[in-house]
Design a protein around this motif. Sequence first.
Motif, PDB file in Angstrom:
ATOM      1  N   LYS A 174       0.876  -1.303   0.123  1.00 38.05           N
ATOM      2  CA  LYS A 174       0.050   0.015   0.121  1.00 38.05           C
ATOM      3  C   LYS A 174       0.817   1.293   0.065  1.00 38.05           C
ATOM      4  O   LYS A 174       0.385   2.276  -0.413  1.00 38.05           O
ATOM      5  CB  LYS A 174      -1.096   0.168   1.195  1.00 38.05           C
ATOM      6  N   ASN A 175       1.979   1.170   0.500  1.00 38.98           N
ATOM      7  CA  ASN A 175       2.886   2.394   0.311  1.00 38.98           C
ATOM      8  C   ASN A 175       3.936   2.382  -0.850  1.00 38.98           C
ATOM      9  O   ASN A 175       4.620   3.363  -0.799  1.00 38.98           O
ATOM     10  CB  ASN A 175       3.784   2.299   1.710  1.00 38.98           C
ATOM     11  N   VAL A 176       3.535   1.591  -1.789  1.00 43.59           N
ATOM     12  CA  VAL A 176       4.369   1.743  -2.876  1.00 43.59           C
ATOM     13  C   VAL A 176       3.824   1.864  -4.231  1.00 43.59           C
ATOM     14  O   VAL A 176       2.724   1.704  -4.269  1.00 43.59           O
ATOM     15  CB  VAL A 176       5.085   0.112  -3.190  1.00 43.59           C
ATOM     16  N   VAL A 177       4.273   2.626  -4.925  1.00 43.42           N
ATOM     17  CA  VAL A 177       3.798   3.402  -6.311  1.00 43.42           C
ATOM     18  C   VAL A 177       4.816   2.752  -7.567  1.00 43.42           C
ATOM     19  O   VAL A 177       6.125   2.987  -7.671  1.00 43.42           O
ATOM     20  CB  VAL A 177       3.687   4.776  -6.278  1.00 43.42           C
ATOM     21  N   LEU A 178       4.339   2.209  -8.508  1.00 43.14           N
ATOM     22  CA  LEU A 178       4.744   1.939  -9.811  1.00 43.14           C
ATOM     23  C   LEU A 178       4.467   3.050 -10.832  1.00 43.14           C
ATOM     24  O   LEU A 178       3.071   3.219 -11.151  1.00 43.14           O
ATOM     25  CB  LEU A 178       4.574   0.648 -10.202  1.00 43.14           C
ATOM     26  N   ASP A 219       0.286   9.458 -17.009  1.00 42.70           N
ATOM     27  CA  ASP A 219       0.736   8.748 -16.311  1.00 42.70           C
ATOM     28  C   ASP A 219      -0.287   7.498 -16.130  1.00 42.70           C
ATOM     29  O   ASP A 219      -1.282   7.426 -16.252  1.00 42.70           O
ATOM     30  CB  ASP A 219       0.579   9.244 -14.761  1.00 42.70           C
ATOM     31  N   ILE A 220       0.522   6.202 -16.181  1.00 36.70           N
ATOM     32  CA  ILE A 220      -0.109   5.127 -15.666  1.00 36.70           C
ATOM     33  C   ILE A 220       0.476   4.757 -14.146  1.00 36.70           C
ATOM     34  O   ILE A 220       1.677   4.504 -14.313  1.00 36.70           O
ATOM     35  CB  ILE A 220      -0.030   3.893 -16.783  1.00 36.70           C
ATOM     36  N   GLU A 221      -0.178   4.698 -13.309  1.00 39.96           N
ATOM     37  CA  GLU A 221       0.321   4.466 -11.730  1.00 39.96           C
ATOM     38  C   GLU A 221      -0.445   3.265 -11.239  1.00 39.96           C
ATOM     39  O   GLU A 221      -1.553   3.173 -11.217  1.00 39.96           O
ATOM     40  CB  GLU A 221       0.444   5.764 -11.024  1.00 39.96           C
ATOM     41  N   SER A 222       0.301   2.147 -10.549  1.00 41.97           N
ATOM     42  CA  SER A 222      -0.291   1.373  -9.993  1.00 41.97           C
ATOM     43  C   SER A 222       0.240   1.571  -8.532  1.00 41.97           C
ATOM     44  O   SER A 222       1.450   1.703  -8.127  1.00 41.97           O
ATOM     45  CB  SER A 222       0.228   0.059 -10.153  1.00 41.97           C
ATOM     46  N   GLY A 223      -0.875   1.753  -7.614  1.00 39.05           N
ATOM     47  CA  GLY A 223      -0.588   1.996  -6.033  1.00 39.05           C
ATOM     48  C   GLY A 223      -1.733   2.334  -5.331  1.00 39.05           C
ATOM     49  O   GLY A 223      -2.679   2.779  -5.901  1.00 39.05           O
ATOM     50  N   GLN A 224      -1.676   2.358  -3.917  1.00 36.31           N
ATOM     51  CA  GLN A 224      -2.805   2.556  -3.034  1.00 36.31           C
ATOM     52  C   GLN A 224      -2.668   3.915  -2.349  1.00 36.31           C
ATOM     53  O   GLN A 224      -3.494   4.213  -1.716  1.00 36.31           O
ATOM     54  CB  GLN A 224      -2.960   1.334  -2.368  1.00 36.31           C
ATOM     55  N   TRP A 225      -1.610   4.449  -2.480  1.00 37.53           N
ATOM     56  CA  TRP A 225      -1.344   5.642  -1.845  1.00 37.53           C
ATOM     57  C   TRP A 225      -1.595   5.692  -0.244  1.00 37.53           C
ATOM     58  O   TRP A 225      -2.050   6.706   0.341  1.00 37.53           O
ATOM     59  CB  TRP A 225      -2.076   6.980  -2.418  1.00 37.53           C
ATOM     60  N   ASP A 276      -8.803   2.001  -4.948  1.00 39.09           N
ATOM     61  CA  ASP A 276      -8.405   1.302  -6.183  1.00 39.09           C
ATOM     62  C   ASP A 276      -6.916   1.163  -6.542  1.00 39.09           C
ATOM     63  O   ASP A 276      -6.430   2.086  -5.797  1.00 39.09           O
ATOM     64  CB  ASP A 276      -8.969   2.151  -7.441  1.00 39.09           C
ATOM     65  N   HIS A 277      -6.327   0.246  -7.312  1.00 33.92           N
ATOM     66  CA  HIS A 277      -5.055  -0.042  -7.123  1.00 33.92           C
ATOM     67  C   HIS A 277      -4.541   0.813  -8.703  1.00 33.92           C
ATOM     68  O   HIS A 277      -3.353   0.768  -8.720  1.00 33.92           O
ATOM     69  CB  HIS A 277      -4.771  -1.449  -7.201  1.00 33.92           C
ATOM     70  N   LEU A 278      -5.185   1.147  -9.597  1.00 33.29           N
ATOM     71  CA  LEU A 278      -4.888   1.567 -10.991  1.00 33.29           C
ATOM     72  C   LEU A 278      -5.341   3.152 -11.295  1.00 33.29           C
ATOM     73  O   LEU A 278      -6.354   3.106 -11.094  1.00 33.29           O
ATOM     74  CB  LEU A 278      -5.082   0.516 -12.112  1.00 33.29           C
ATOM     75  N   HIS A 279      -4.275   3.769 -11.515  1.00 34.88           N
ATOM     76  CA  HIS A 279      -4.596   5.387 -11.860  1.00 34.88           C
ATOM     77  C   HIS A 279      -4.292   5.610 -13.202  1.00 34.88           C
ATOM     78  O   HIS A 279      -3.047   5.411 -13.543  1.00 34.88           O
ATOM     79  CB  HIS A 279      -4.104   6.017 -10.788  1.00 34.88           C
ATOM     80  N   LEU A 329       9.819   3.201  -9.251  1.00 36.63           N
ATOM     81  CA  LEU A 329       9.035   2.396  -8.074  1.00 36.63           C
ATOM     82  C   LEU A 329       9.496   3.190  -7.078  1.00 36.63           C
ATOM     83  O   LEU A 329      10.812   3.147  -6.688  1.00 36.63           O
ATOM     84  CB  LEU A 329       9.682   0.919  -8.391  1.00 36.63           C
ATOM     85  N   TRP A 330       8.511   3.696  -6.148  1.00 38.84           N
ATOM     86  CA  TRP A 330       8.959   4.203  -5.297  1.00 38.84           C
ATOM     87  C   TRP A 330       7.845   4.411  -3.872  1.00 38.84           C
ATOM     88  O   TRP A 330       7.021   3.667  -4.046  1.00 38.84           O
ATOM     89  CB  TRP A 330       8.988   5.801  -5.321  1.00 38.84           C
TER      90      TRP A 330
END
Length: 269
Positions: free
Chosen positions: A135-139, A152-158, A164-167, A236-237
């Motif tokens: 949940k703390n990781v963003v791709l 942006d295409i970002e996968s993460g839960q912020w 949702d997981h995809l933005h 990946l951050w």
Amino acid sequence: MRKSIFILIGIILLISNASALSRSGYDWTHKSDIKSPGSSHWNPNDAYADSEKLQSNASVLRWSGYDWTLKSGIKGPGSNYWNPNNTYVDSDGKLHLEINYKDGHWNCAELDSVKNFKYGRYTWVVSSQSLNLDKNVVLGLFTYTDDDHEIDIESGQWGNSSSDHLHFTCQPDQTVTFVSPTSSYINATDVTYTFDWQPTYIYYTARASNGKIIANWYCTNKKDIPKVKAKVMMNLWLQHSIPPSNDKPVEVIISSFHWSSVKHKIHIQ
């Protein structure tokens, strides 16, 4: 005999001073001394083949047909530590991005294209699981000029495990989200992420390995669609530099990236 020796010495000196550079199948001579234009001083050592420069720079990586610079130091997003060693290409040509704990802190990974891009189709195939990261990781798979010109295409839960997981985002004002925590695609691998960037629209898709569309979005707000060249970036951050909730390292493997300037017909489903 003496005349032959002088001729041989002259030939050797001529060859040694030619300062030829081989590039793109041809030989190029370097200008030297003080000459026009501008009565400048010309140094043959100031000319070199780009590939040689890139190979000597440990912070530049060749992958999927392009050259990429690797981020280092403490920078955004998230005021993270960025370590060039957290990005590498394996023997199968796949790109690895890692988050790990080393030297007393968590390290993230980012690479930015040397080339500038504009309109066309951008495609990534992510072979590892990418829709159910910590949940703390963003791709991030994106193009970037500045915060107002970003796709942006970002996968993460912020940080929110119920989100949702995809933005899909068109900066500065538009974001749509997909893939709930209960989605049947949450643990999918070999997902293909694409956006078609054109002057009047951006069409985003995420497809499963069987070709089924996981998510798509047709953005037609011309005000927000970038009109300037941009770098392609992958990162990946950690959100707000907060470690993974399980304190375990994270890895994402990207099989390929491809860009095509050809305008494709889109089929919205």
